[in-house]
Scaffold this motif. Structure first.
Motif, short mmCIF file in Angstrom:
data_model
loop_
_atom_site.label_atom_id
_atom_site.label_comp_id
_atom_site.label_asym_id
_atom_site.label_seq_id
_atom_site.Cartn_x
_atom_site.Cartn_y
_atom_site.Cartn_z
N ASP A 1 3.94 0.46 -18.64
CA ASP A 1 3.75 0.16 -20.07
C ASP A 1 4.90 -0.66 -20.63
N ALA A 2 6.08 -0.47 -20.08
CA ALA A 2 7.25 -1.20 -20.57
C ALA A 2 7.38 -2.56 -19.89
N GLY A 3 6.31 -3.02 -19.26
CA GLY A 3 6.37 -4.33 -18.60
C GLY A 3 7.17 -4.29 -17.32
N LYS A 4 6.95 -3.25 -16.54
CA LYS A 4 7.65 -3.05 -15.26
C LYS A 4 9.16 -3.02 -15.42
N LYS A 5 9.58 -2.32 -16.45
CA LYS A 5 11.02 -2.10 -16.64
C LYS A 5 11.27 -0.60 -16.70
N ALA A 6 12.32 -0.15 -16.02
CA ALA A 6 12.66 1.27 -16.04
C ALA A 6 13.83 1.50 -16.96
N GLU A 7 13.69 2.49 -17.82
CA GLU A 7 14.84 2.88 -18.66
C GLU A 7 15.90 3.46 -17.75
N SER A 8 17.14 3.48 -18.23
CA SER A 8 18.23 3.85 -17.32
C SER A 8 18.10 5.28 -16.79
N GLU A 9 17.52 6.20 -17.59
CA GLU A 9 17.41 7.55 -17.02
C GLU A 9 16.35 7.64 -15.93
N MET A 10 15.42 6.69 -15.90
CA MET A 10 14.45 6.66 -14.79
C MET A 10 15.12 6.22 -13.50
N ARG A 11 16.30 5.64 -13.63
CA ARG A 11 16.99 5.08 -12.48
C ARG A 11 18.03 6.04 -11.89
N LEU A 12 18.19 7.19 -12.50
CA LEU A 12 19.21 8.13 -12.02
C LEU A 12 18.56 9.38 -11.42
N VAL A 13 19.04 9.81 -10.26
CA VAL A 13 18.47 11.02 -9.68
C VAL A 13 18.97 12.25 -10.41
N THR A 14 18.14 13.28 -10.35
CA THR A 14 18.52 14.56 -10.94
C THR A 14 18.40 15.62 -9.85
N PHE A 15 18.96 16.77 -10.11
CA PHE A 15 18.84 17.87 -9.15
C PHE A 15 18.75 19.15 -9.97
N SER A 16 17.65 19.24 -10.69
CA SER A 16 17.47 20.32 -11.65
C SER A 16 17.23 21.65 -10.94
N PHE A 17 17.23 22.71 -11.69
CA PHE A 17 16.96 24.04 -11.16
C PHE A 17 15.65 24.03 -10.38
N PHE A 18 14.60 23.47 -10.97
CA PHE A 18 13.32 23.43 -10.30
C PHE A 18 13.38 22.63 -9.00
N GLU A 19 14.04 21.48 -9.06
CA GLU A 19 14.15 20.64 -7.87
C GLU A 19 14.90 21.35 -6.75
N ARG A 20 15.85 22.21 -7.13
CA ARG A 20 16.59 22.96 -6.11
C ARG A 20 15.77 24.12 -5.57
N VAL A 21 15.07 24.80 -6.48
CA VAL A 21 14.33 26.00 -6.09
C VAL A 21 13.21 25.68 -5.08
N VAL A 22 12.55 24.51 -5.23
CA VAL A 22 11.48 24.20 -4.27
C VAL A 22 12.03 23.98 -2.86
#
Lengths: 401, 72
Positions: free
Chosen positions: A222-243
């Motif tokens: 929707d943004a014309g194939k542009k990623a906002e900066s937070e889309m470009r950073l990895v996360t390691f949230s509680f959920f991502e760790r628990v799985v």
């Protein structure tokens, strides 16, 4: 999974003649050998054969097939059903050693045409599911490349999600006949293995770096194939760790039987040479220490990671181990001697420390150089601690009269 | 990833600022925000955030970035 009716039909909707070119079909069928070699279990797995056809082994997620200038292309659903969830559960639990993969090649979602975007994905089923479930209402081509059933980032690191594989897969599928545009949307994390300039040189398609997470793909488009900066950073949230915990846990309990056997044998050794009753009572105590360590190191440490003091994982694991260690000693304070207390605390702390250190391999923020530095310091200490613990534990049983 | 940090001062990432043409690819592909472009040059603003995935070095058009991860 995905029983293949190798005879006449691979999609079971011959009524839908518009979606099907039966002539194509006749030509294609003899070329299709069995695609079901997923049970390898070796470290890298087998590469897909050159005659494998995308969509041939009918998966439940294939809706039908559409005709393109480069042959028939399976159209996939964007819904995740029970079969997908069951497969995800098995893959996440780590008890099936089967590669959970789909055949590489060109797939599509919705009703894409020559101007629709092309997204590139790994052939790990969980990666593919993560992408397609975000594509509801989008008309797009999905080029699945052969990463040997490994997720995008790991495959990019291991060199299977590579520049060459992208180029080859574009050529093998005849993508240039299917679309007029010359653009590939690659997941950002594949940049570890793919050189965008070389892809362009090798197959004429320009690489556009998509977001890290498939869930951001709609916003990205929707943004014309542009990623906002937070889309470009990895996360390691509680959920991502628990799985990730079930895999850590199942890897930890695999050698557990042998460790427990050793524990019961060592616990029986003493001034009576070998006492079965000591082996049982002392063995149970130490076994509960070992099992507590598995929970401390492979469950608590990953889940509570950011809140545990320390930066090195071995330190974090030692801390999560120390707590049940002290509890276990306090519960048995009257019935055991000091040497035994020391052995129990050492065993829980060290095993937990070791297991937590193993978790560095599953995180998205630990540098290999750092892990190496940590292991060089931690492993000698852990080994020395275990030797001391064994001496203390066995020695204590020689002192009792 | 500000809440989860690994060991400081271990990353082997190196940037040759003289060779850098400021194209911004490293800033784009880095999953940890290690780079920032200022005055048409890339700069390493958070080397401790680097996990040595190598995406920047792989895609730098002038090979101005090097990373040499150990065996892990």
């Amino acid at each position: 999974m995905g029983d293949m009716k190798s005879g006449e039909s691979c999609c079971g909707n011959e009524n839908d003649s518009s979606a099907h070119n039966s002539e194509n079909y006749e030509v294609l069928l003899p070329m299709a050998p069995s695609a079901g070699d997923e049970c390898g279990g070796s470290s890298l797995g087998e590469s897909s054969g050159i005659y494998d056809l995308p969509g041939y082994k009918l998966w439940h997620f294939v809706e039908d097939f559409i005709d393109t200038a480069a042959g028939i292309v399976p159209r996939v659903k964007t819904s995740i059903d029970r079969e997908d969830q069951y497969g995800t559960l098995k893959a996440r639990s780590g008890f099936n050693r089967m590669r959970y993969s789909i055949t590489p090649g060109l797939y599509c979602v919705g009703s894409p045409d020559k101007d629709s975007p092309v997204m590139v994905s790994a052939n790990y089923k969980l990666s593919f599911d993560a992408l397609r479930k975000e594509l509801n209402g989008i008309n797009t081509w999905v080029l699945v490349i052969d990463t040997r059933g490994i997720n995008v980032w790991c495959a990019a690191g291991e060199g299977t999600f590579s520049t060459d594989e992208v180029i080859n897969r574009v050529k093998l599928t005849g993508l240039e006949k299917v679309v007029n545009n010359r653009e590939l949307i690659l997941p950002q994390l594949s940049a570890t293995g793919v050189n965008a300039k070389k892809v362009k040189k090798g197959c004429g398609f320009k690489v556009v770096w998509g977001p890290i997470r498939a869930m951001d793909i709609k916003r990205f488009l929707d943004a014309g194939k542009k990623a906002e900066s937070e889309m470009r950073l990895v996360t390691f949230s509680f959920f991502e760790r628990v799985v990730l915990i079930p895999i850590e846990f199942s890897m930890a309990i695999k050698p557990l039987m042998w460790i427990l056997l050793t524990v019961f044998i060592l616990s029986g050794i003493g001034s009576d040479i070998f006492s079965i009753s000591d082996s049982w009572t002392r063995g149970l105590l130490m076994a509960s220490a070992v099992i507590s360590a598995v929970f401390a190191g492979a469950v608590a440490a990953p889940a509570l990671l950011p809140w545990i003091p320390g930066k090195a994982f071995s330190v974090k694991g030692a801390i999560t181990g120390l707590i049940p260690g002290i509890c276990l000693v306090l519960f048995n304070f009257k019935s055991i001697m000091f040497l035994e207390m020391a052995a129990i605390v050492l065993v829980i702390t060290i095993l937990s420390s070791y297991l937590a250190m193993n978790f560095t391999g599953a995180t998205p923020f630990t540098s290999p150089t750092g892990v190496e530095a940590e292991m060089k310091k931690a492993i000698p200490l852990q080994a020395a601690g275990i030797i001391i613990a064994v001496i203390a534990w066995v020695g204590a049983n020689f002192l009792t009269i | 990833m500000k809440d989860l940090r690994y060991l400081p001062d271990v990353s082997t990432i190196k940037l040759n600022t003289e060779a850098c043409i400021g194209c911004g690819t490293c800033e784009l592909v880095c999953p940890h925000g290690v780079f920032q472009i200022a005055d048409k040059k890339a700069g390493i603003v958070d080397s401790d955030g680097c996990m040595e995935c190598g995406a920047c070095a792989m895609n730098c058009p002038v090979e101005a970035i090097s990373v040499s991860p150990g065996v892990g």
